[in-house]
Each structure stands twice: as structure tokens, then as C-alpha cells.
Enzyme design. Structure first.
Site, mmCIF file in Angstrom:
data_model
loop_
_atom_site.group_PDB
_atom_site.id
_atom_site.type_symbol
_atom_site.label_atom_id
_atom_site.label_comp_id
_atom_site.label_asym_id
_atom_site.label_seq_id
_atom_site.Cartn_x
_atom_site.Cartn_y
_atom_site.Cartn_z
ATOM 1 N N ASP A 1 7.577 0.733 4.627
ATOM 2 C CA ASP A 1 7.861 -0.210 3.533
ATOM 3 C C ASP A 1 8.405 0.544 2.319
ATOM 4 O O ASP A 1 8.752 -0.059 1.301
ATOM 5 C CB ASP A 1 6.640 -1.072 3.194
ATOM 6 C CG ASP A 1 5.464 -0.259 2.671
ATOM 7 O OD1 ASP A 1 5.544 0.992 2.667
ATOM 8 O OD2 ASP A 1 4.460 -0.874 2.265
ATOM 9 N N SER A 2 8.521 1.886 2.443
ATOM 10 C CA SER A 2 9.292 2.651 1.459
ATOM 11 C C SER A 2 10.706 2.106 1.362
ATOM 12 O O SER A 2 11.413 2.357 0.377
ATOM 13 C CB SER A 2 9.320 4.140 1.847
ATOM 14 O OG SER A 2 9.672 4.294 3.209
ATOM 15 N N ASP B 1 5.923 -0.827 9.614
ATOM 16 C CA ASP B 1 4.934 -0.772 8.534
ATOM 17 C C ASP B 1 4.616 -2.191 8.075
ATOM 18 O O ASP B 1 5.529 -2.951 7.715
ATOM 19 C CB ASP B 1 5.563 0.012 7.369
ATOM 20 C CG ASP B 1 4.541 0.739 6.534
ATOM 21 O OD1 ASP B 1 3.336 0.632 6.836
ATOM 22 O OD2 ASP B 1 4.960 1.424 5.583
ATOM 23 N N LYS C 1 1.818 -0.023 11.556
ATOM 24 C CA LYS C 1 0.993 0.827 10.679
ATOM 25 C C LYS C 1 0.455 -0.043 9.568
ATOM 26 O O LYS C 1 1.166 -0.934 9.082
ATOM 27 C CB LYS C 1 1.826 1.967 10.078
ATOM 28 C CG LYS C 1 1.091 2.757 9.002
ATOM 29 C CD LYS C 1 1.831 4.007 8.570
ATOM 30 C CE LYS C 1 2.777 3.801 7.424
ATOM 31 N NZ LYS C 1 2.172 3.271 6.184
ATOM 32 N N GLU D 1 -2.110 0.138 5.850
ATOM 33 C CA GLU D 1 -2.747 1.033 4.877
ATOM 34 C C GLU D 1 -4.226 0.712 4.694
ATOM 35 O O GLU D 1 -4.632 -0.446 4.764
ATOM 36 C CB GLU D 1 -2.042 0.908 3.513
ATOM 37 C CG GLU D 1 -0.638 1.472 3.513
ATOM 38 C CD GLU D 1 0.004 1.481 2.126
ATOM 39 O OE1 GLU D 1 -0.680 1.182 1.125
ATOM 40 O OE2 GLU D 1 1.206 1.809 2.054
ATOM 41 N N GLU E 1 -1.663 10.840 3.361
ATOM 42 C CA GLU E 1 -0.644 11.022 2.324
ATOM 43 C C GLU E 1 -1.254 11.593 1.048
ATOM 44 O O GLU E 1 -2.239 11.050 0.518
ATOM 45 C CB GLU E 1 0.055 9.674 2.022
ATOM 46 C CG GLU E 1 1.110 9.805 0.934
ATOM 47 C CD GLU E 1 2.069 8.638 0.834
ATOM 48 O OE1 GLU E 1 2.000 7.712 1.681
ATOM 49 O OE2 GLU E 1 2.890 8.646 -0.100
HETATM 50 O O1 KIV Z 1 6.493 3.560 3.810
HETATM 51 C C1 KIV Z 1 6.570 4.746 4.195
HETATM 52 O O2 KIV Z 1 7.654 5.331 4.311
HETATM 53 C C2 KIV Z 1 5.313 5.435 4.480
HETATM 54 C C3 KIV Z 1 5.377 6.915 4.705
HETATM 55 C C4 KIV Z 1 5.542 7.620 3.420
HETATM 56 C C5 KIV Z 1 4.209 7.404 5.458
HETATM 57 O O3 KIV Z 1 4.294 4.833 4.519
#
Ligand code: KIV
Length: 295
Positions: free
Chosen positions: A57-58, A96, A126, A128, A195
Site C-alpha cells: 500500500d506504499s 497488501d 499481508k 499490519e 519494519e
Molecule cells: O507497503 C509496503 O510497501 C510495505 C513494505 C514497506 C513492507 O508494507
């Protein structure tokens, strides 16, 4: 048939089998993950031999121009994941789960995880956090979808954590990270992102867990590493955290190419003959006669 690379215990053509990750940890071989958000990037990552692609989600920050990861929506993440899946044949593609897609209930989390797998073709998801995320992990894993955990600096809750800063720097916080990591493993995670945590804490988590740890700003003792595509390649304009290593300056290269293009358009040097289409002489004569006959 080409010779299998010796790296994986059970070589199959096509997708890297998920159990290989634990096998790599057992053999003390490092796991490589990178983020990507589109099909061409996924193809390049695949060709470069990365093991996992995270559709992070970056994307909200590096791709969509937001100031944080919070605004990323399921629709956006699903579209990006589908593009990555089309480009990546061998790497495991992890989608994510964006903020708001799993916080409400186990049912909501499962519904969105199913969407990532069914609509976008993700291999895993994934999410969090620990605490309330543990029952989400269990619900998704029970439905047969592999889950990667993520603790330490969890950008979706950066405000609550006091900003984008390292976590687990007191003994009490470090102990909590170790407990959370063990709880996520017990809940069924197949791997865990750590992280921005002290290297010593990440090393202890890695030692205690049988599932692989993937570090970002968590030192060299993690079982693998992940970096964000735009950070790694020098494509992100914003300030990068200290744990980023730039392996290229692609943004500079793109800018130079665009400057040359703009200059050639403005001076008439582009396009050249080789970039244009001709038409048969006879057709051209007829066309010219027609347009010149018009008032
Ligand atoms: O969103 C993302 O790119 C991440 C990574 C930094 C692990 O969660």
C-alpha cells in the site's frame, strides 16, 4: 528442459512454492522481496529472480501521490495486484490489505482477502499489526489464504505510533515485538515483515521463529529483505528513510530522456522519416488532387 537453479529444494516450472520460503530459512539462504505495482515492473522483478513481490500500500505514496498509505482503497490495490499478477510468473505475489479493509471484523478481512485472491489473482495477503489483527489472520488462514504479518513500524498506524520512526527501542517495547511475532506465527502467518526495528530485536525474533522474517530497516540478520521499488531505483521524490539503499537513479535517467525528447520536438528533429508512415504515390496523387480542388 532447462537445468533447475540449485537455490530451491523442489524446483517446479512456474510459481515458487510457498513452503520453499521456510526451506530457504532452514538452509540459511536469504529471501528477496521487492514491491511492484504494475505488469512491466513485475516482469522485470521476475526476470531478476526475486522470490516475492509485494503489492504494497506504499503505492498510495510512491504511485498515487498521497502523503501516507492510509488513503489506498481496495479498488486501487486490487487493480494494481491484478496487473502485477499478469507480469509475475515465478515470484509469489502478496497483496497488501489497505487501511480500512480488515480493521472492522474478521468477516470483513476475509471478504477482502478473498477478493484479492479471486479477482486479482494474488497468492497471499499481508496485513499490519498484532493484537486485533491476530483473529483476522486466523480467519483468513482458516479459509486457505496464506497471510504475511507486518510489525514494528506499521505505516497505517503511523499517527498512533508517533510518526514514521523506529519501533521497539526500549526493552519493554522489544519484548512486546517478540511476543507479537510469536503470536502472529501461532496465528498461522507464513512470514513476517519487520519494519524499522533495532537489528538486535529483529535478530532475536528471527532466531525464535520458524517462519521467515523479511526485514526493512531491521538489520542483516532477518531471513530476507524487502525494499520499495521507487526507493531502490531512485524514482521517489520524497525523503527516503535511512534504511533505503538506492541501486539506481532511474528518475534522473527518465528526466534526461524527457528533456531530450522535448528539445527534439521543439526543434523539429523528432519525428524523422523512419518514424512516419508513407502512402502509395497513386493514392497520394488522388488525395492531393481532391484537397486542392476544394475551395
Ligand atoms: O507497503 C509496503 O510497501 C510495505 C513494505 C514497506 C513492507 O508494507
Amino acid at each position: 528442459m532447462s537445468t533447475p537453479p540449485p537455490r530451491y529444494a523442489s524446483w517446479t516450472h512456474g510459481k515458487l512454492p510457498l513452503p520453499e520460503l521456510a526451506e530457504l530459512k532452514r538452509r540459511d539462504e536469504k529471501i528477496v522481496m521487492v514491491t511492484a505495482y504494475d505488469a512491466p515492473s513485475a516482469r522485470i522483478a521476475d526476470a531478476a529472480g526475486v522470490d516475492l513481490i509485494l503489492v504494497g500500500d506504499s503505492a498510495a505514496m510512491v504511485l498515487l501521490g498521497y502523503d501516507s498509505t492510509v488513503p489506498a482503497s481496495m479498488d486501487e490495490m486490487s487493480m494494481l495486484t491484478a496487473a502485477v499478477v499478469r507480469g509475475a510468473k515465478r515470484p509469489i505475489v502478496v497483496a497488501d490489505m489497505p487501511f480500512g479493509s480488515f480493521q472492522i471484523s474478521d468477516e470483513q478481512a476475509l471478504e477482502h482477502a478473498v477478493r484479492f485472491v479471486k479477482e486479482a489473482g494474488a497468492d497471499a495477503v499481508k496485513l499490519e499489526g498484532a493484537g486485533p489483527s491476530l483473529s483476522r489472520v486466523r480467519a483468513i488462514v482458516d479459509a486457505g489464504i496464506p497471510v504475511m504479518g507486518h510489525i514494528g513500524l506499521t505505516p497505517q498506524s503511523a499517527t498512533a505510533l508517533g510518526g514514521f520512526k523506529a519501533q521497539g527501542r526500549t526493552a519493554a517495547q522489544a519484548r512486546k515485538l517478540v511476543d507479537d511475532a510469536n503470536a502472529l506465527q501461532a496465528a498461522g502467518c507464513f512470514a513476517l515483515v519487520l519494519e524499522a526495528v533495532p537489528a538486535a530485536v529483529a535478530a532475536e525474533v528471527t532466531r525464535q521463529l520458524s517462519i521467515p522474517t523479511i526485514g526493512i530497516g531491521a538489520g542483516a540478520d532477518c531471513d530476507g529483505q524487502v525494499l520499495v521499488w521507487h526507493d531502490l531505483l531512485g524514482l521517489y521524490e520524497g525523503r527516503s528513510p535511512r534504511f533505503v539503499k538506492r541501486y539506481a537513479q532511474v528518475g534522473e535517467e527518465i528526466k534526461r530522456a524527457l528533456e531530450r525528447y522535448a528539445e527534439e520536438v521543439r526543434t523539429g528533429r523528432f519525428p524523422e522519416e523512419q518514424h512516419t508512415y508513407a502512402m502509395p504515390d497513386e493514392e497520394l496523387r488522388e488525395f492531393t488532387a481532391e484537397v486542392t480542388a476544394q475551395p
